[in-house]
Design a protein around this motif. Structure first.
Motif, short mmCIF file in Angstrom:
data_model
loop_
_atom_site.label_atom_id
_atom_site.label_comp_id
_atom_site.label_asym_id
_atom_site.label_seq_id
_atom_site.Cartn_x
_atom_site.Cartn_y
_atom_site.Cartn_z
N TYR A 215 -13.64 5.05 1.13
CA TYR A 215 -13.94 3.91 0.27
C TYR A 215 -15.06 3.06 0.87
N ARG B 105 -0.05 5.43 4.75
CA ARG B 105 0.00 4.66 3.52
C ARG B 105 1.42 4.37 3.05
N ARG C 38 -7.04 4.76 8.27
CA ARG C 38 -7.44 5.49 7.08
C ARG C 38 -7.83 6.92 7.45
N THR D 44 -8.52 -3.21 -6.84
CA THR D 44 -7.62 -3.49 -5.71
C THR D 44 -7.13 -2.24 -4.99
N ARG D 45 -7.26 -1.06 -5.60
CA ARG D 45 -6.79 0.18 -4.97
C ARG D 45 -7.80 1.30 -5.25
N SER D 46 -7.86 2.25 -4.32
CA SER D 46 -8.79 3.36 -4.48
C SER D 46 -8.06 4.61 -4.98
N MET E 50 0.84 -1.20 0.00
CA MET E 50 0.00 0.00 0.00
C MET E 50 0.87 1.24 0.00
N GLY F 160 -3.49 -2.41 -9.51
CA GLY F 160 -3.70 -1.26 -8.63
C GLY F 160 -3.96 0.02 -9.41
N ASN G 283 0.72 2.57 -7.31
CA ASN G 283 0.29 2.07 -6.00
C ASN G 283 -0.36 0.71 -6.21
N GLY G 284 0.34 -0.34 -5.81
CA GLY G 284 -0.19 -1.69 -5.99
C GLY G 284 0.94 -2.70 -6.08
N ARG H 60 -6.86 2.40 -13.04
CA ARG H 60 -7.30 1.97 -11.70
C ARG H 60 -8.10 0.69 -11.82
N SER I 285 -5.32 9.05 -3.09
CA SER I 285 -5.71 7.70 -2.67
C SER I 285 -6.87 7.76 -1.68
#
Length: 300
Positions: free
Chosen positions: A256, A28, A246, A168-170, A1, A149, A103-104, A165, A182
């Motif tokens: 999210y 993060r 978060r 798996t990632r926001s 992350m 990601g 990011n991933g 995107r 993110s």
């Protein structure tokens, strides 16, 4: 992350904003920090192990920059591969024709690229291989990039910016502030960036203005009703739903999780309304059928 934050910034505000956002996104990643900067006609990469060093160099860049606005993509890394003290693993990563911010984690992509053991560089290599033909880009997205990601890829030679995107990632986008991140880092209305891969061409002169005019297209594409969340007051703590640290937006949940819950509520409501509509239609049809039988009986 890892954490990603970026957008269009006034040059006199960008240092202060980045300090604030990296503080908010510290959970993060904190193994290394880096930024990709685009001014009206040039670009630059700054990265370091400590965020303070990047902030200092950004301040020096701003003093010399003649543009009134700057486009920036910033990254704070949570190391999953590679030496945490080796800056070649810090983002932005230059590989082939591309400058990557990612990011991933997905090691399966390495099965398709033989000359690297780094998934971010593997993405860049694949982008070079497919040569950006639209049909190949879509196939690569559905086949190679399904669980990679979030990534931004900038090609300074072709003046092209790509964003991807998956689930798996926001990544969230605030069109009023022209900031993506993110997690939401300011109050206001944010949209969850739809899944998929999109790109915009950037003019070699007036790059920042051109990006500014096309960021909404890059991040939201043609999606008419992306998931929305209104943020008023943010704090960093444990989300009661996903149980990760978060940025909490409201209801003791992260952005999210709030979007997911609202989406489920919306889907449930739509399902209920559809069911009600079908039942009403069915009753109406039955009534019409009964009236027809009654009329026929009367005539007989």
């Amino acid at each position: 992350m890892c954490g990603i934050v970026g957008g269009i910034f006034k040059k006199e505000e960008v240092v202060e904003k980045l300090e604030k956002y990296w503080t908010l996104l510290h959970h993060r990643g904190f193994h290394s920090y880096g930024i990709l900067l685009l001014s009206s006609s040039s670009w630059r990469i700054i990265k370091a192990i400590e965020s303070e060093d990047v902030i200092k160099m950004l301040g020096e860049f701003v003093k010399k920059c003649k543009s009134s606005e700057i486009f920036m993509i910033a990254h704070n890394r949570w190391a999953t591969t590679g030496n945490i003290l080796d800056l070649k693993y810090a983002h932005p990563v230059i590989s082939g024709s591309w400058i990557m911010v990612h990011n991933g984690t997905n090691h399966q992509i390495l099965n398709f690229v033989k000359d690297t053991q780094h998934d971010t560089r593997a993405i860049a290599n694949l982008l070079d291989i497919i040569n950006l033909e639209e049909d190949k880009l879509e196939k690569a997205n559905s086949y190679f990039f399904r669980s990679i990601g979030v990534f931004f890829a900038f090609n300074p030679h072709k003046h092209l910016l790509i964003m991807h995107r998956d689930k798996t990632r926001s990544l969230f986008w605030n069109p009023e502030l022209k900031i993506f991140a993110s997690e939401p880092v300011e109050d206001g209305t944010w949209y969850l960036v739809p899944q998929g891969i999109r790109s915009i061409e950037i003019k070699s002169k007036g790059m920042v203005k051109h990006i500014s005019n096309n960021l909404n297209k890059l991040l939201l594409g043609d999606v008419e009703n992306p998931h929305k969340i209104d943020v008023n007051g943010i704090r960093v703590t444990i989300c009661e739903r996903c149980e990760y640290i978060r940025i909490i937006t409201h209801n003791n949940r992260c952005a999210y999780c709030n979007v997911v819950i609202e989406a489920k509520k919306k889907k449930k409501k739509e399902k209920k309304e559809t069911k009600k509509k079908k039942e009403t239609q069915k009753r109406s049809e039955s009534k019409n059928k009964l009236n027809t039988i009654t009329t026929n009986t009367t005539h007989s």
